[in-house]
Design an enzyme around this catalytic site. Structure first.
Site, PDB file in Angstrom:
ATOM      1  CG  ASP A   1      73.627 131.071  44.166  1.00 41.29           C
ATOM      2  OD1 ASP A   1      72.389 131.201  43.976  1.00 41.29           O
ATOM      3  OD2 ASP A   1      74.452 131.884  43.731  1.00 41.29           O
TER       4      ASP A   1
ATOM      5  CG  ASP B   1      63.385 135.775  40.769  1.00 41.47           C
ATOM      6  OD1 ASP B   1      63.559 135.045  41.762  1.00 41.47           O
ATOM      7  OD2 ASP B   1      64.307 136.051  39.968  1.00 41.47           O
TER       8      ASP B   1
ATOM      9  CG  HIS C   1      74.129 139.804  50.147  1.00 41.82           C
ATOM     10  ND1 HIS C   1      74.633 140.161  48.931  1.00 41.82           N
ATOM     11  CD2 HIS C   1      73.156 138.899  49.878  1.00 41.82           C
ATOM     12  CE1 HIS C   1      73.976 139.519  47.965  1.00 41.82           C
ATOM     13  NE2 HIS C   1      73.081 138.743  48.534  1.00 41.82           N
TER      14      HIS C   1
ATOM     15  CD  GLU D   1      70.471 136.316  42.416  1.00 45.77           C
ATOM     16  OE1 GLU D   1      69.969 137.409  42.160  1.00 45.77           O
ATOM     17  OE2 GLU D   1      71.211 136.142  43.412  1.00 45.77           O
TER      18      GLU D   1
ATOM     19  CG  ASP E   1      69.496 136.750  48.862  1.00 40.88           C
ATOM     20  OD1 ASP E   1      68.971 136.134  47.921  1.00 40.88           O
ATOM     21  OD2 ASP E   1      70.449 137.530  48.711  1.00 40.88           O
TER      22      ASP E   1
ATOM     23  CG  HIS F   1      69.144 132.729  44.237  1.00 43.65           C
ATOM     24  ND1 HIS F   1      70.175 132.721  45.160  1.00 43.65           N
ATOM     25  CD2 HIS F   1      68.504 133.906  44.412  1.00 43.65           C
ATOM     26  CE1 HIS F   1      70.161 133.857  45.834  1.00 43.65           C
ATOM     27  NE2 HIS F   1      69.142 134.600  45.419  1.00 43.65           N
TER      28      HIS F   1
HETATM   29 ZN   LIG Z   1      68.849 136.627  46.110  1.00 40.38          ZN
END
Ligand SMILES: [Zn+2]
Ligand SMILES: *[C@@H]1O[C@H](CO)[C@@H](O)[C@H](O)[C@H]1NC(C)=O
Ligand SMILES: *[C@@H]1O[C@H](CO)[C@@H](O)[C@H](O)[C@H]1NC(C)=O
Ligand SMILES: *[C@@H]1O[C@H](CO)[C@@H](O)[C@H](O)[C@H]1NC(C)=O
Ligand SMILES: *[C@@H]1O[C@H](CO)[C@@H](O)[C@H](O)[C@H]1NC(C)=O
Length: 502
Positions: A127, A217, A464, A191, A157, A125
């Site tokens: 985003d 994934d 994050h 996601e 990520d 992903h």
């Molecule tokens: Zn992720």
């Protein structure tokens, strides 16, 4: 010492997650599947420069998902144009179909030459979560390189994966590669919120009658340096994901003036209820039998007394549990977790509010279901003035096979072995986070979550968090991994039984 024991137990915990089988996998011998036309994964100096510059450019597009309703749609659209620009061969190849789904997500269909082979799906992903600038060594959307490391939101990520998938395909196509086995590349745009892009892509593939051999994934990784005195890296391939439930608890009482308060208020009742939940963790769920073999094998790598503990996990279960509970990460691995995330009540100093509401986020262990966790929660709260409203929930994901016949799992093992020859331990685990692949259970039983990247303890906080980064070398290796994986997947359906001679 205590510190070290916790770390060792972190490993045990990872292994405990393993459901039906645990194997110390040697992978397939790659020669067995090599075709005469195999393309070596060697890239020129110019290609390597172009590859890292392409990643930096991707990081510079702020494809932020702010919430389920709000994302930077300008950036999402710009990202679509960007991949057209940097991967011209992918988008102009006759046997590749490119579709934009749900406005911003992308689906590539790569038609293989042998229709008898079941296709597979690679996903990622593009985003990212927001990145306020405080604490960053470089601006989070600058994609700046320092000392061989590229910084920025999305470097781990998951724009690294998005770019590595297309980059590897681009490089293969430039070398005139024609796949035997068809495959799909799915790139989701949301996601980090609801995953509508991935859901639409799943629905689209289902409507076309597609069945997949396997899916890869984001999720697992190569664990390195977590365990003092254990120098061997371990590839963790996630074969399941925890489930989730957002549960709203509500108490309605009569409103009143604070000058003559009743004995109990909505706030007091609800606070006691959520406090009981926090004080009463969900039960620990230990893994199943086959793990003993693996632990015994790993035990040989450790000195006394850890070797004794690892070789007798059942005997030492209480000890192991106690240590694992102390660390939030290992705790998350052995049980359903309970997190109090929202508490709302009251608007005025002198008014007793009629209603108090709290939301609790549970992450459900694969050994339990949403329904079981809900029942346990009601029993723990044990107060019928508290109402329960399930806001959203899904069960843990089914456990994908990891035995000798599991094509996706074995291809990952094989590719790990050729790209990371120093890694000779591979273990199936449960991911404590969720991925877009959870929307694809109708299409295959083999869903594997694996990043071909070394992750060290401090990297976890960067995902994050601040100063997310990837080394240029790690990114090149990720491209190389995909480059090899795609070629390895051109094997015939049945994986050759792998070396299992330990
Ligand atoms: Zn992720
Ligand atoms: C959204 O992305 C565009 C680039 O595509 C950027 O110029 C703009 O500043 C971004 N908006 C926000 C709110 O981040
Ligand atoms: C509790 O209060 C909320 C908010 O005012 C209301 O919507 C709900 O119907 C009430 N429930 C009961 C059982 O009284
Ligand atoms: C694992 O790799 C190391 C070298 O990194 C090697 O010494 C060891 O024998 C290997 N173990 C197995 C079980 O193959
Ligand atoms: C899976 O298939 C069933 C039956 O066709 C359908 O009802 C369900 O919505 C599908 N689930 C997903 C996640 O696509």
């Amino acid at each position: 010492m205590a510190q070290r024991c916790v770390c060792v137990l972190a490993l045990v915990a990872m292994l405990l997650l393993v459901f039906p089988t645990v194997s110390i996998s040697m992978g397939l011998r790659s020669e067995e599947h090599q075709r005469a036309s195999r393309i070596p994964s060697q890239f020129s100096k110019e290609e390597r420069v172009a590859m890292k510059e392409a990643l930096k450019g991707a990081i510079q597009i702020p494809t932020v998902t702010f919430s389920s309703e709000k994302s930077n749609t300008t950036a999402l659209a710009e990202f679509g144009k960007y991949i057209h620009k940097v991967f011209p061969t992918v988008v102009s190849t006759s046997f590749i179909q490119h579709e934009v789904v749900e406005e911003y997500s992308h689906l590539f269909t790569i038609q293989g030459s042998d229709p008898s082979l079941q296709p597979y799906l690679l996903m990622a992903h593009f985003d990212v979560v927001p990145a306020p600038e405080e604490g960053w060594e470089v601006p989070p959307f600058s994609g700046l390189e320092r000392d061989g490391v590229i910084y920025g939101r999305g470097t781990l990520d998951d724009k690294n994966s998005v770019m590595a998938l297309l980059q590897a395909l681009e490089l293969l196509l430039i070398r005139k590669y024609i796949p035997r086995r068809s495959f799909f590349i799915s790139l989701g745009h949301d996601e980090e919120s609801s995953g509508t892009g991935a859901q639409r892509i799943s629905a689209l593939l289902q409507s076309r009658g597609v069945q997949l051999a396997f899916i890869v994934d984001e999720g697992g990784f190569i664990l390195d340096d977590f365990i003092p005195n254990f120098k061997k890296p371990i590839a963790l391939i996630a074969v399941s994901e925890k489930g989730s439930m957002n549960l709203m608890l509500q108490v309605n009482m009569t409103s009143g003036h604070s000058s003559a308060p009743p004995k109990e208020t909505s706030i007091g009742i609800l606070a006691a209820a959520v406090s009981r939940l926090e004080q009463t963790p969900m039960p620990i769920i230990f893994g199943s039998g086959t793990l003993v073999t693996v632990l015994q094998q790993l035990a040989n790598e450790f000195p006394f007394p850890v070797n004794i503990i690892l070789s007798n996990p059942w005997l030492f279960e209480p000890l192991i549990s106690r240590f694992m509970e102390r660390n939030p990460l290992t705790n998350a691995i052995i049980r359903t977790t309970t997190a109090l995330t929202i508490f709302k009540a009251g608007v005025k100093f002198n008014v007793i509010p009629p209603v108090a509401q709290a939301t609790v986020n549970f992450r459900i262990h694969p050994g339990q279901t949403v329904q079981e966790v809900l029942e346990l929660t009601k029993n723990i709260v044990a107060d019928n003035r508290v109402q329960f409203h399930v806001l959203s929930a899904f069960d843990p994901l089914p456990v994908s096979p990891s035995d000798d016949k599991a094509l996706g799992y074995q291809l990952l093992c094989q590719t790990v072995q050729s790209v990371f020859p120093e890694v000779n331990i591979t273990a199936p685990v449960t991911s404590i986070g969720n991925t877009d692949s959870r929307f694809f259970t109708n299409l295959t039983t083999g869903i594997y979550r694996f990043y071909p990247i070394y992750i060290q303890p401090e990297d976890f906080k960067r995902i994050h968090g601040v100063n997310e980064k990837i080394s240029v070398q790690a990114y090149e290796t990720q491209v190389k991994f995909i480059f090899e994986l795609i070629q390895n997947a051109d094997t015939d359906q049945e994986p050759v039984s792998h070396l299992h001679k330990l």
